[in-house]
Motif scaffolding. Structure first.
Motif, PDB file in Angstrom:
ATOM      1  N   SER A   1       0.806  -1.224   0.000  1.00 25.41           N
ATOM      2  CA  SER A   1       0.000   0.000   0.000  1.00 25.41           C
ATOM      3  C   SER A   1       0.837   1.271   0.000  1.00 25.41           C
ATOM      4  CB  SER A   1      -0.924   0.010   1.229  1.00 25.41           C
ATOM      5  OG  SER A   1      -0.160  -0.057   2.434  1.00 25.41           O
ATOM      6  N   GLN A   2       2.113   1.164   0.335  1.00 25.41           N
ATOM      7  CA  GLN A   2       2.975   2.341   0.376  1.00 25.41           C
ATOM      8  C   GLN A   2       3.540   2.641  -1.016  1.00 25.41           C
ATOM      9  OE1 GLN A   2       3.332   4.231   3.214  1.00 25.41           O
ATOM     10  NE2 GLN A   2       1.718   2.816   3.893  1.00 25.41           N
ATOM     11  N   PRO A   3       3.792   3.917  -1.323  1.00 29.43           N
ATOM     12  CA  PRO A   3       4.306   4.261  -2.654  1.00 29.43           C
ATOM     13  C   PRO A   3       5.733   3.774  -2.861  1.00 29.43           C
ATOM     14  CG  PRO A   3       4.288   6.193  -1.232  1.00 29.43           C
ATOM     15  CD  PRO A   3       3.577   5.112  -0.477  1.00 29.43           C
ATOM     16  N   TRP A   4       6.039   3.399  -4.095  1.00 26.48           N
ATOM     17  CA  TRP A   4       7.382   3.011  -4.498  1.00 26.48           C
ATOM     18  C   TRP A   4       8.134   4.250  -4.999  1.00 26.48           C
ATOM     19  CZ3 TRP A   4       9.335  -2.219  -5.927  1.00 26.48           C
ATOM     20  CH2 TRP A   4       8.568  -3.247  -5.387  1.00 26.48           C
ATOM     21  N   THR A   5       9.436   4.268  -4.781  1.00 22.29           N
ATOM     22  CA  THR A   5      10.254   5.351  -5.336  1.00 22.29           C
ATOM     23  C   THR A   5      10.230   5.294  -6.850  1.00 22.29           C
ATOM     24  OG1 THR A   5      11.687   5.244  -3.391  1.00 22.29           O
ATOM     25  CG2 THR A   5      12.539   6.402  -5.339  1.00 22.29           C
ATOM     26  N   ASN A   6      10.315   4.093  -7.401  1.00 16.75           N
ATOM     27  CA  ASN A   6      10.169   3.857  -8.837  1.00 16.75           C
ATOM     28  C   ASN A   6       9.053   2.833  -9.024  1.00 16.75           C
ATOM     29  OD1 ASN A   6      12.694   5.316  -9.958  1.00 16.75           O
ATOM     30  ND2 ASN A   6      13.526   4.011  -8.347  1.00 16.75           N
TER      31      ASN A   6
END
Length: 372
Positions: free
Chosen positions: A80-85
């Protein structure tokens, strides 16, 4: 170079969405099958569901036990957390390949395929088989399906390229999940004497189960079996005596305990509380004794390439090896692959490029000993 091919294949596989569910592993098979077929491998694809399949590729004699290279093509969800890429856009940053499955285990699959292709023309008398499965992340069901269908060759050994930091591992604990249901009699909470509190039964079970009941049978490498009461559900409202309680139990077993023994022990222990016990998940422990000649060869390859000695140890997670080894006549299993196991299932998952290259060197060394 084989290292470059492994990196390229890892990037191609990461770009394919094989998150399980639904899996869609056939999209990954479409990348790998033509390469192996063109190199002379006999290709068989085994459907598992809509756009789901496992790939078995064999080279060499069919009347001799084969070295099995094992990997899975599915991944867990992105989290659920955003990825850097973006997780499906493989990125190389500071010597690391990022993307979902980079460590677990599309990097490992890429190494297996690249090294198999490297030696394909030379493999004849000592056969080699790649087993690339679907649906590993949810109970190793893809590997179990292949065993049930009896479509795999006899095995000299099974090498599973899960992330171990390129350190050979000889097994893992089993996974045994149980559900215990405790029954009571409902009544108004103002008159508890008129009811039978199922929650209280379950609470007594929690205390009994957490009293070290599986202690005293430590394995010299695997350690002790563990038991965790991991789930507790009861009651529909505040003002009623609950007539049902559910307790979840997670057991991580060693080869010093059979699951039948554990289940019998729990039934005897909890008998006064009259639970209804259901088996939810039953995967046996895996252990390969380190003294077999073929295991010594594999460890020697790791020692040679990495420039240091390796001692017997296990991984903390479950693998297809726990299904394939026993299912193929208790073939010896070694878990060995690039990447840090702590990267598995994480946001911003990565594998180091140098680790991929080192893994290629290790597997080339192993195959030169076992298949040429």
């Amino acid at each position: 170079m084989t290292e470059n091919l492994a990196l390229s294949l890892a990037q191609q596989l990461i770009a394919v969405n094989t998150v399980n569910p639904p899996g869609n592993e056939t999209d990954a098979v479409r990348i790998l099958a033509p390469l192996l077929q063109d190199a002379g491998f006999l290709i068989k694809e085994y459907p598992y569901g809509p756009n789901r399949s496992s790939l078995v590729a064999h080279k060499g004699r069919t009347d001799q036990p084969s070295v099995i290279l094992s990997g899975h093509l599915d991944t867990v969800p992105f989290g659920s957390q955003p990825w850097t890429n973006q997780p499906l856009e493989p990125s190389i940053i500071d010597g690391k390949l990022f993307g979902r499955g980079a460590a677990d285990m599309k990097g490992g699959v890429a190494v297996l395929v690249a090294t198999a292709l490297h030696y394909a023309a030379k493999i004849d008398e000592k056969p080699l088989t790649l087993v690339l499965t679907s649906d590993e992340e949810i109970g190793c069901a893809g590997a179990a399906s292949l065993i049930d269908k009896k479509v795999l060759p006899k095995a000299r050994c099974v090498l599973v390229a899960e992330p171990t930091g390129n350190t050979p591992r000889l097994g893992h604990k089993g996974v045994f999940w149980l559900k215990a249901l405790f029954h009571g009699k409902t009544a108004h909470a103002a008159f508890p004497e008129l009811g039978v509190n199922a929650l209280l039964k379950a609470a007594k079970a929690v205390v009994a189960l957490n009293d070290g009941i599986l202690g005293g049978r430590a394995h010299e490498i695997m350690g002790e079996a563990t038991l965790v009461t991991s789930r507790f559900l009861s009651g529909d409202n505040y003002n009623s005596v609950p007539d049902l309680a559910e307790l979840g139990i997670d057991v991580r077993s060693t080869v010093n305990w059979s699951h039948d023994e554990i289940l019998h022990k729990l039934k005897i222990l909890l008998a006064p509380l009259e639970p209804e016990i259901q088996v939810i998940f039953d995967l046996p422990p895996l252990w390969t004794p380190p003294k077999a000649d073929i295991i010594q060869d594999i460890f020697s390859s790791c020692d040679t390439v990495r420039g240091k000695s390796h001692s017997p140890a296990i991984v903390t997670f479950y693998t297809d090896g726990g299904v394939l080894g026993p299912g193929l006549g208790n073939a010896p299993v070694v878990i060995l692959g690039p990447g840090d196991s702590g990267m598995a299932h994480k946001v911003d998952e990565y594998v180091e490029i140098d680790a991929l290259a080192e893994s290629v060197d290790i597997y080339l060394n192993i195959l030169s000993r076992l298949c040429l």
